[in-house]
Design a protein around this motif. Sequence first.
Motif: not given
Lengths: 486, 225
Positions: A7-12
């Motif tokens: 989720i963090a990677i997609i968000f970034l």
Amino acid sequence: MLGYFLIAIIFLWMMFSYISTTVWRNTETHIDWKYEALTSDLGPSPESEIRRRISSYIKTSDPFAEIYILQDRNGKTVETNYPYQAILDDDWIVLDDFDEDSCERLMALQNEVRLPLQCQDSIHEEHDEGPNLGWFSISSISEILPLPNETEGYVGRVGKIGDYKLLVGRSLDLVDETRDAASFLTLIIIPISLLMALLVGLFVSRNVRARLKVINDRCNEIETSGNLSLRVPDTGPDDEYSILTSHVNGMLGRLDKAVQNIQAVSDDLAHDLRTPLARLKYNFETALSKKSSTKVDLQTALQKGLDETDSLLETFSAILRVSQIQTGKRKTKFQDFNLSDTIDLISEIYEPQAQENGHDLQCHTSADDMALFGDQEMITQMLSNLVENSFEHGGQNLKIKLSAKQLDGQIIIALADNGNGVSQEDLPNIFDKFYRGDKSRQNPGNGLGLSIVKAVADLHDAKITARENDPGLFVEIIFQSTSQRP
Amino acid sequence: MKVLLIEDDQEAANFVVSSLSQLGHQAEHHVDGQAGLVAALSGDYDVLLVDRRLPSLDGLSIARRLRAADIKTPLIFLTTMDGIDDRVDGLDAGADDYLVKPFSFSELRARMDAVMRRFEKHPVPTESIQIGDLKIDLVKRIARRGGEDIHLQPREFKLLEYLARNAGQVATRTMLLEQVWGINFDPKTNIIESHISRLRSKIDGNDQEPMIKTVRGAGYMLHAF
């Protein structure tokens, strides 16, 4: 955990592409604005007007940030702040559109000259205004437009003004700076922040778990051992967990006290009831075993037994009464009543007996109408027990004064006698169930009279105190009379 | 008198049934609450004596169902549950009186007589009571005997009124405490004795026929000549 990272990677990624699109859009807007400012409302002689405008722009602008090139129909540069020779040729500079072909062409060019190429769809989307408008990336044509210093290239717009060709460009450095900042933010700062948040979260949850474990372990220990005297240690700072701990400890304290009370009561019951029961048994056994017992003897024994049974039953009733009052169920029956009437009733009930026994009972109220919110029957019982307590333990020729007065919204009931009183060490315990001071052990009673008094006072949230009257006993009960009305 | 006793303690039931039989009353005994209710629903009894805790159906429910079925037979609870709330609950459920175990038979009898009397003679608002040469004016709160005014304290008047309303019947100590003084515990003083003695000296003075009789081991009775 994996989900968290995903989720963090997609968000970034979403954040990075948003910033980079925005940066390009801003750059375009900026160039458009400059271009429009230069080319709109040129008046009757557009060539001279545009030259004038460009020359004034050039004076104030930094050639490393923005370039302006104006060429006449022969390809001769007439105004510019670009220090090198530039050829603006329709064939390979001006791109009508950034369609796929154009991009491929530029890409191919880039491979040749090994320079960065910006080929963003977003660059041209809003600029299909005519054949003489186009977008290009100067970095792709830097062979012809040598780049000053370390400049990576320019992005700009080329158009025709009459016979003139105009180029307005903006340094990619500026774009890149913003993009670098965004990259730095999204690829380094935010991941680090997220990681730190994760670590802090882990630390906090470990801490929470550790603190809950202390509470859980102790509760478990109490549950298995049944030892209610144990308490949860308060380990941490003054926060919700220490509030929880103090609540749990408070509850344990109450429970412990209740169980101790029950234990004390059952111990006392064993003592206070077993003794008369044993007496009863001996009494009957003796009467039966004596061969010489006459009918009168047997009747006497039976009567004695009956009296003993009556006193046992009374003790039972008193115990039940105390526990019933303590459950607090009777609060639903509270209502306003006139305390003066109750005091009068007590006077009426006990006056004759007082006189008979040589006591002087005085009952006094400061007003004839004294409204108390509570349970009249319980209050009557309470006052009756107080007076009886004086009768039973006070001694001979007592002066007993029962009074009630209203003061600052409180109702204060006081009983004072000049009898034997209670010794200092007995005073704190006189309201305990079955407590009988050494002095009073010989006197009649079951040791429950004053616990009923205390239970009734507690039921009414009244404050009860006992102290020495020098000589005698002084008991005071303070009711917050008006504030309890619903 | 036909009495229905619903009581699960056989010993207590034997005591009540045999005592009633000795007085010539007819007593029927049921152990089970449900069976007792069925019997009581016949409306065939003069008075019902019901335990609070019973197998299959408790006393409160019996009282409620009887009253719901419009059976108005006087009902007295006999119970070990002597809390004030218990008493109030019992009376609310439709009982006429509430007697805490253990009780003396004379107490039970006095209370049975009282509820029966209340049941038979629906209390009609009356201004005065006349018993022999004693006249009690309930409006002016004065008593006269043989044409002479008797000065009574308010409590003495209340006591006389209660005895007069139940003339010819025994009023026990606890009944007097409840009805005249409004207290539900026994203060263990001679309050009743002293009031009775004062009342006696006032109404039986002047060598008149004594009206207030002491019933040994039971209570007091105002004699109706």
